[in-house]
Design a protein around this motif. Structure first.
Motif, PDB file in Angstrom:
ATOM      1  N   ALA A 229      -3.855  12.976  -8.959  1.00 54.94           N
ATOM      2  CA  ALA A 229      -5.270  12.732  -9.590  1.00 54.94           C
ATOM      3  C   ALA A 229      -5.341  11.214  -9.982  1.00 54.94           C
ATOM      4  N   LEU A 230      -4.484  10.468 -10.169  1.00 51.33           N
ATOM      5  CA  LEU A 230      -4.769   9.085 -10.304  1.00 51.33           C
ATOM      6  C   LEU A 230      -5.183   8.527  -9.165  1.00 51.33           C
ATOM      7  N   GLY A 231      -5.208   8.703  -7.928  1.00 50.69           N
ATOM      8  CA  GLY A 231      -6.022   8.180  -6.650  1.00 50.69           C
ATOM      9  C   GLY A 231      -5.269   6.987  -6.442  1.00 50.69           C
ATOM     10  N   HIS A 232      -6.410   6.069  -6.129  1.00 46.63           N
ATOM     11  CA  HIS A 232      -5.962   4.483  -5.750  1.00 46.63           C
ATOM     12  C   HIS A 232      -5.126   4.033  -6.931  1.00 46.63           C
ATOM     13  N   TRP A 233      -5.118   4.275  -8.001  1.00 44.26           N
ATOM     14  CA  TRP A 233      -4.482   3.749  -9.038  1.00 44.26           C
ATOM     15  C   TRP A 233      -2.960   3.547  -9.102  1.00 44.26           C
ATOM     16  N   ARG A 234      -2.502   4.509  -8.175  1.00 46.93           N
ATOM     17  CA  ARG A 234      -0.968   4.823  -8.006  1.00 46.93           C
ATOM     18  C   ARG A 234      -0.498   3.582  -7.375  1.00 46.93           C
ATOM     19  N   ALA A 235      -1.339   2.927  -6.549  1.00 43.75           N
ATOM     20  CA  ALA A 235      -0.944   1.661  -5.759  1.00 43.75           C
ATOM     21  C   ALA A 235      -0.444   0.469  -6.752  1.00 43.75           C
ATOM     22  N   PHE A 236      -0.843   0.572  -8.026  1.00 45.75           N
ATOM     23  CA  PHE A 236      -0.359  -0.286  -8.962  1.00 45.75           C
ATOM     24  C   PHE A 236       1.110   0.032  -9.504  1.00 45.75           C
ATOM     25  N   LEU A 237       1.449   1.201  -9.184  1.00 38.50           N
ATOM     26  CA  LEU A 237       2.813   1.395  -9.555  1.00 38.50           C
ATOM     27  C   LEU A 237       3.830   0.958  -8.762  1.00 38.50           C
ATOM     28  N   PRO A 238       5.116   0.369  -9.233  1.00 38.15           N
ATOM     29  CA  PRO A 238       6.021  -0.191  -8.264  1.00 38.15           C
ATOM     30  C   PRO A 238       6.418   1.222  -7.441  1.00 38.15           C
ATOM     31  N   ALA A 239       6.760   2.305  -8.201  1.00 34.35           N
ATOM     32  CA  ALA A 239       7.394   3.480  -7.717  1.00 34.35           C
ATOM     33  C   ALA A 239       6.714   3.991  -6.356  1.00 34.35           C
ATOM     34  N   HIS A 240       5.201   3.677  -6.200  1.00 36.12           N
ATOM     35  CA  HIS A 240       4.656   4.118  -5.024  1.00 36.12           C
ATOM     36  C   HIS A 240       4.797   3.443  -3.968  1.00 36.12           C
ATOM     37  N   TRP A 241       5.856   2.204  -3.866  1.00 37.23           N
ATOM     38  CA  TRP A 241       6.251   1.607  -2.726  1.00 37.23           C
ATOM     39  C   TRP A 241       7.500   1.666  -2.456  1.00 37.23           C
ATOM     40  N   GLN A 242       8.463   2.382  -3.295  1.00 38.27           N
ATOM     41  CA  GLN A 242       9.772   2.496  -3.208  1.00 38.27           C
ATOM     42  C   GLN A 242      10.405   2.822  -1.918  1.00 38.27           C
ATOM     43  N   PHE A 243       9.696   3.807  -1.167  1.00 37.88           N
ATOM     44  CA  PHE A 243       9.984   4.113   0.091  1.00 37.88           C
ATOM     45  C   PHE A 243       9.356   3.453   1.368  1.00 37.88           C
ATOM     46  N   ALA A 244       8.650   2.411   1.142  1.00 37.11           N
ATOM     47  CA  ALA A 244       8.002   1.710   2.213  1.00 37.11           C
ATOM     48  C   ALA A 244       8.958   1.276   3.242  1.00 37.11           C
ATOM     49  N   TRP A 245      10.112   0.900   2.706  1.00 38.34           N
ATOM     50  CA  TRP A 245      11.196   0.596   3.604  1.00 38.34           C
ATOM     51  C   TRP A 245      11.338   1.321   5.034  1.00 38.34           C
ATOM     52  N   ALA A 246      10.970   2.543   4.768  1.00 40.23           N
ATOM     53  CA  ALA A 246      10.971   3.299   5.869  1.00 40.23           C
ATOM     54  C   ALA A 246      10.302   3.003   7.156  1.00 40.23           C
ATOM     55  N   ASP A 247       9.373   2.406   6.717  1.00 36.40           N
ATOM     56  CA  ASP A 247       8.429   1.790   7.978  1.00 36.40           C
ATOM     57  C   ASP A 247       9.257   0.618   8.975  1.00 36.40           C
ATOM     58  N   ALA A 248      10.235   0.259   8.202  1.00 39.91           N
ATOM     59  CA  ALA A 248      11.082  -0.846   8.921  1.00 39.91           C
ATOM     60  C   ALA A 248      12.009  -0.016   9.834  1.00 39.91           C
ATOM     61  N   VAL A 249      12.444   0.963   9.854  1.00 40.86           N
ATOM     62  CA  VAL A 249      13.117   1.878  10.693  1.00 40.86           C
ATOM     63  C   VAL A 249      12.398   2.559  11.799  1.00 40.86           C
ATOM     64  N   GLN A 250      11.475   2.109  12.533  1.00 40.17           N
ATOM     65  CA  GLN A 250      10.521   2.806  13.369  1.00 40.17           C
ATOM     66  C   GLN A 250      10.649   1.647  14.709  1.00 40.17           C
ATOM     67  N   PRO A 251      10.443   2.355  15.810  1.00 41.33           N
ATOM     68  CA  PRO A 251      10.549   1.571  16.984  1.00 41.33           C
ATOM     69  C   PRO A 251       9.452   0.129  16.919  1.00 41.33           C
TER      70      PRO A 251
END
Length: 287
Positions: A229-251
């Motif tokens: 329900a927080l919508g785009h405000w979640r983008a200001f939470l560090p936790a929102h990006w904690q698994f962004a590293w998964a994009d690094a293990v792609q072709p």
């Protein structure tokens, strides 16, 4: 008779920059029991996962959906990636909070902080030494886990390419490079926890309060990120990006999420570090 002016000359041979050398602080922290226990726990995790897979059998995909966990036994590289995946959300938070939150508060709890400052060690120098060692030990903890996992996984499942759940694979050399990027991102993304822990460490004489407070606030951020329900405000939470590293293990790796997450983490961390230095410079140290 004229009033005496302020003392402006230091003792012969005294150099503020040479007080509390990093190597001295590092040796002190490495010899502490909590450092050894934390290292043993991180080194033991890959063996726990190995036993779990041996008892439960190889993971199977759920229907047509294959996740990173389902590829854990494909190779040593996959096993290392899965070890990072299962520990990134919580386990890797603990050593960062411990090494950065316990460092100043523990000196206060032992009633040795005032004696360090009377040595005399400048307050800024003391904080720089303790923060640098705390971050260094945090990085070492994050490197230790995938290194042990890679060795254990290679011994158990062989040295091979990193199988990607969405299809395709990365050769071992490229996989090692991508895993190094993942570890670097995880380290930077944990600077928020480091900043929280370090700031709390300068505000309290209770090490458990500083460490527990940082871990608790990190968990609270994870909970808030789950509130859609927080919508785009979640983008200001560090936790929102904690698994962004998964994009690094792609072709074809995608870096935008990692860049946003790293920038957000560093911004919060710099503010918290500044608050720690500012508050400690004005603090009446009596313990």
């Amino acid at each position: 008779m004229a009033a005496a002016g302020p003392l402006t000359e230091a003792a012969p041979g005294y150099r503020a920059g040479r007080t509390l050398p990093l190597r001295v602080e590092l040796v002190r922290q490495l010899g502490r029991r909590r450092t050894l226990i934390m290292g043993a726990i991180l080194a033991a995790l890959p063996f726990v996962l190995l036993v779990a897979f041996a008892i439960g059998g190889e993971p199977d995909g759920r229907g047509d959906r294959v996740t990173l966990m389902d590829t854990a036994t494909a190779s040593g590289a996959n096993f290392a990636a899965v070890s990072l995946f299962v520990s990134a959300g919580f386990l890797l938070v603990i050593p960062v909070a411990l090494f950065c939150g316990d460092t100043v508060a523990s000196e206060a709890s032992w009633s040795s902080l005032r004696y360090l400052l009377a040595a005399p060690v400048p307050r800024a120098r003391l904080l720089v030494s303790k923060l640098a060692v705390g971050l260094g030990l945090s990085l070492a903890a994050m490197v230790l886990l995938p290194l042990v996992a890679l060795a254990v996984g290679t011994a158990a499942y062989g040295w091979g390419p990193l199988e990607i759940p969405t299809g395709g694979s990365l050769d071992p050399g490229a996989a090692a490079g991508r895993l190094a990027v993942v570890v670097a991102y995880l380290f930077v993304s944990q600077w928020v926890t480091a900043g929280l822990a370090f700031w709390l460490s300068t505000r309290t004489d209770a090490p458990l309060g500083a460490v527990g407070g940082a871990v608790g606030l990190t968990i609270a951020g994870n909970v808030l990120d789950a509130v859609t329900a927080l919508g785009h405000w979640r983008a200001f939470l560090p936790a929102h990006w904690q698994f962004a590293w998964a994009d690094a293990v792609q072709p074809r790796p995608e870096w935008s999420g990692m860049i946003q997450g790293a920038a957000l983490s560093l911004t919060y961390a710099l503010v918290l570090f500044a608050l720690a230095f500012r508050g400690f410079a004005r603090k009446d140290v009596v313990s």
